[in-house]
Design a protein around this motif. Structure first.
Motif, mmCIF file in Angstrom:
data_model
loop_
_atom_site.group_PDB
_atom_site.id
_atom_site.type_symbol
_atom_site.label_atom_id
_atom_site.label_comp_id
_atom_site.label_asym_id
_atom_site.label_seq_id
_atom_site.Cartn_x
_atom_site.Cartn_y
_atom_site.Cartn_z
ATOM 1 N N ASP A 126 0.647 4.031 -2.910
ATOM 2 C CA ASP A 126 0.345 5.439 -2.636
ATOM 3 C C ASP A 126 1.465 6.354 -3.107
ATOM 4 O O ASP A 126 1.215 7.445 -3.618
ATOM 5 N N GLU A 140 0.834 -1.206 0.000
ATOM 6 C CA GLU A 140 0.000 0.000 0.000
ATOM 7 C C GLU A 140 0.867 1.255 0.000
ATOM 8 O O GLU A 140 0.540 2.248 -0.662
ATOM 9 N N LYS A 165 0.834 10.247 -3.671
ATOM 10 C CA LYS A 165 0.266 10.811 -2.447
ATOM 11 C C LYS A 165 1.327 11.318 -1.477
ATOM 12 O O LYS A 165 0.983 11.876 -0.426
ATOM 13 N N LYS A 189 -1.749 4.663 8.573
ATOM 14 C CA LYS A 189 -1.149 5.289 7.407
ATOM 15 C C LYS A 189 -0.068 6.243 7.899
ATOM 16 O O LYS A 189 -0.177 6.828 8.976
ATOM 17 N N ASP A 196 -4.161 4.596 -10.659
ATOM 18 C CA ASP A 196 -4.168 3.331 -9.941
ATOM 19 C C ASP A 196 -4.093 2.155 -10.907
ATOM 20 O O ASP A 196 -3.470 1.133 -10.635
#
Length: 566
Positions: A48, A44, A54, A560, A150
């Motif tokens: 990201d 993940e 991100k 996160k 994505d």
């Protein structure tokens, strides 16, 4: 030399402590869940950072490793809190294998290289967890697609895609084959196995899949039995009694290379029969074993594609350090080994205070590999922390402890109290270079920097090429990418779990949890084992009459973190 251990104690460790009961299965299962969750967490982070942009900057390998290790350590501390287990910890630190890097690359925080990924790279994340010595290891290869979406615009093509396909299909096929041990009547008749699964059948199936996709099984790949505290973490350092598994080495490529060369037959040593006799302790790998119900196996397969080369050659491993390629290679990948293993047999009175302090911390750990950052009092990171300043404070504290621990590391290494886990990369050596070499010392030269299992010290036995001589040919080698898949499975017999039937418990990996990346290969399955592979695949999909495979599910990932190193 053998340890002075009473035979009764040996039987307790190797036999009684490895009998699968509900308590042991629960420890295996939780270790698998923790490993699955940590792998999902790292994937993940990569998604990201590299695919969705991100983060201000892409995560470096150092950041991914410290975040992964911290998550793994924290998750393990949150299970079995009632004192039902004596120890739990990291069985294998998070390592990042990028393209041709095969194993061992896990940079520390004080590494100034700041490695990042590029679009088109294939990256393997590998790690492991244990509870009371019951170990679950996992490795999974993903593709770094161009950033911004994505879903990538198209699949990965070319040689790297071939390797990913071969590694995935081989792993799934072997898991299905192991599952037939619980129902021998379901074994494909085309295998002619006499209702048993042997090491030679496993090897033939994997080699057949590799050949179909124009790949080679990379040396160091193995499908081995796992027992309590014996999960391959010290292979090449400690000889394991009653070893059981299929191991690939350079010697497995030799016969194929000789058949493809018109001149090599003249160079075969007539007096070298290359026969390996199994010793009384069973430490030397041999394919002449039978897989039994009630055992645990780790399937660790690495595939290297040959599509980029127009010549015949050998795929081998090169040990990487801070000096590798400094004199004869441009843009060489140089880095330090960061993963260590305590050799508990060696004792020595240390002179330096820092060495004694470090050894005291190490001896409080288990027999599994560790990093210097794990010895810090500030480890693990509090990854739930959202304040950037607080995170940087934690990072700075661990980095300071790592530099302090390095002062005592040299003496521990010099006194052989610690062994380094080498960083290894895959290399392609043209066969012509091997046949033209002058090996005056014969088969006597052994490369001590490359740990191998007993009986596998000689790289090319028919040609009499030693591992040390093969090492000298690496200057003529080329890098070759590697795809890797690793999973741990338990073959649970009928009646072990109250009210439960025989099943395969897949602790780590699996297509349900970790779908293979979107790739396209121009090759397809073929060969004499095509029907058997198809039958095994259909057995895993048939819920009524097939093989029951249950996968451990990861915990829900809630934490996160947005962190960048200074």
């Amino acid at each position: 030399m053998e340890l002075a251990i009473h035979q009764d104690d040996v039987n307790i460790l190797l036999q009684e402590k490895n009998q699968l009961k509900e308590a042991e299965l629960e420890k295996y299962r939780v270790a698998g869940q923790v490993a699955q969750t940590c792998l999902q967490y790292i994937l993940e982070l990569i998604k990201d950072s590299y695919h969705l942009n991100k983060t201000p900057q892409p995560y470096t390998c150092q950041e991914l490793c410290i975040l992964g290790d911290s998550y793994l350590k924290t998750a393990l501390e949150n299970v079995f809190k009632n004192g039902a287990v004596r120890e739990r910890g990291i069985a294998m630190p998070v390592t990042i294998e990028l393209n041709d890097i095969v194993t061992g690359f896990s940079p520390e925080l004080d590494d100034s290289s700041n490695f990042v990924f590029q679009a088109g790279d294939i990256v393997t994340i590998s790690l492991g967890a244990h509870i009371d010595g019951y170990t679950a290891n996992v490795a999974h290869t993903v593709v770094i697609y161009p950033a911004g979406n994505d879903k990538p615009a198209g699949p990965l093509l070319g040689a790297k895609a071939d390797a990913i396909c071969a590694a995935h299909i081989a792993t799934e096929t072997v898991v299905a084959l192991l599952g037939t041990v619980l129902s021998p009547e379901k074994l494909p008749k085309s295998l002619n196995t006499n209702k048993v699964v042997t090491g030679s059948i496993i090897r033939d199936l994997v080699d057949s899949i590799a050949k179909s996709y124009n790949c080679v099984v990379v040396p160091g790949s193995k499908i081995r039995r796992v027992r309590r505290f014996l999960a391959g973490q010290a292979e090449g350092i400690v000889a394991e009694r009653d070893f059981k598994g299929v191991v690939w080495s350079e010697a497995n490529q030799e016969e194929s290379l000789l058949n493809r060369s018109s001149h090599s037959q003249e160079l075969i040593l007539s007096d070298n029969k290359s026969k390996i006799v199994k010793n009384s302790n069973g430490a030397i790998p041999t394919d002449e074993f039978v897989v039994l119900a009630g055992e645990v196996y780790n399937v660790d397969i690495k595939m290297a594609p040959l599509g980029e080369f127009n010549e015949v050659g050998l795929v081998t491993l090169e040990t990487i350090d801070e000096f590798t390629g400094a004199n004869h290679k441009k843009d060489a990948f140089n880095t330090k080994s960061t993963i260590f293993i305590r050799d508990i047999i060696i004792k020595h009175a240390l002179k330096l205070k820092t060495s004694r302090q470090l050894l005291g911390k190490v001896d409080k750990q288990s027999v599994y590999p560790f990093k210097l950052s794990h010895m810090s009092e500030n480890f693990p990171l509090n990854i739930k922390e959202t304040d950037q300043k607080s995170l940087q404070t934690q990072i700075s504290a661990i980095t300071k402890d790592v530099k302090a621990n390095r002062l005592g590391l040299s003496e521990l290494n010099n006194r052989h109290l610690l062994k380094q886990k080498p960083i290894q990369a895959a290399r392609f050596i043209p066969l012509e270079s091997i046949l033209m070499t002058n090996n005056e010392s014969g088969s006597m030269g052994v490369d001590l920097d490359k740990p191998v299992l007993p009986g596998l010290e000689l790289s090319l036995p028919k040609l009499g090429i030693s591992s040390l001589k093969l090492k000298s040919l690496l200057k003529k080698s080329k890098a070759i990418p590697v795809a890797r898949e690793s999973t741990t499975v338990i073959l649970i017999e009928d009646g072990v779990i109250a009210g439960g039937k025989a099943e395969v418990l897949r602790l780590t990996g699996g297509s349900k949890n970790f779908q293979p990346s979107w790739v396209h290969s121009n090759h397809s399955l073929g060969g004499s084992y095509l029907q058997a592979i198809a039958e095994l695949d259909s057995l895993t999909k048939d819920k009524k009459f097939g093989i029951k495979i249950r996968e451990c599910q990861p915990f829900k990932v809630q934490e996160k973190v947005t962190m960048q190193l200074d």
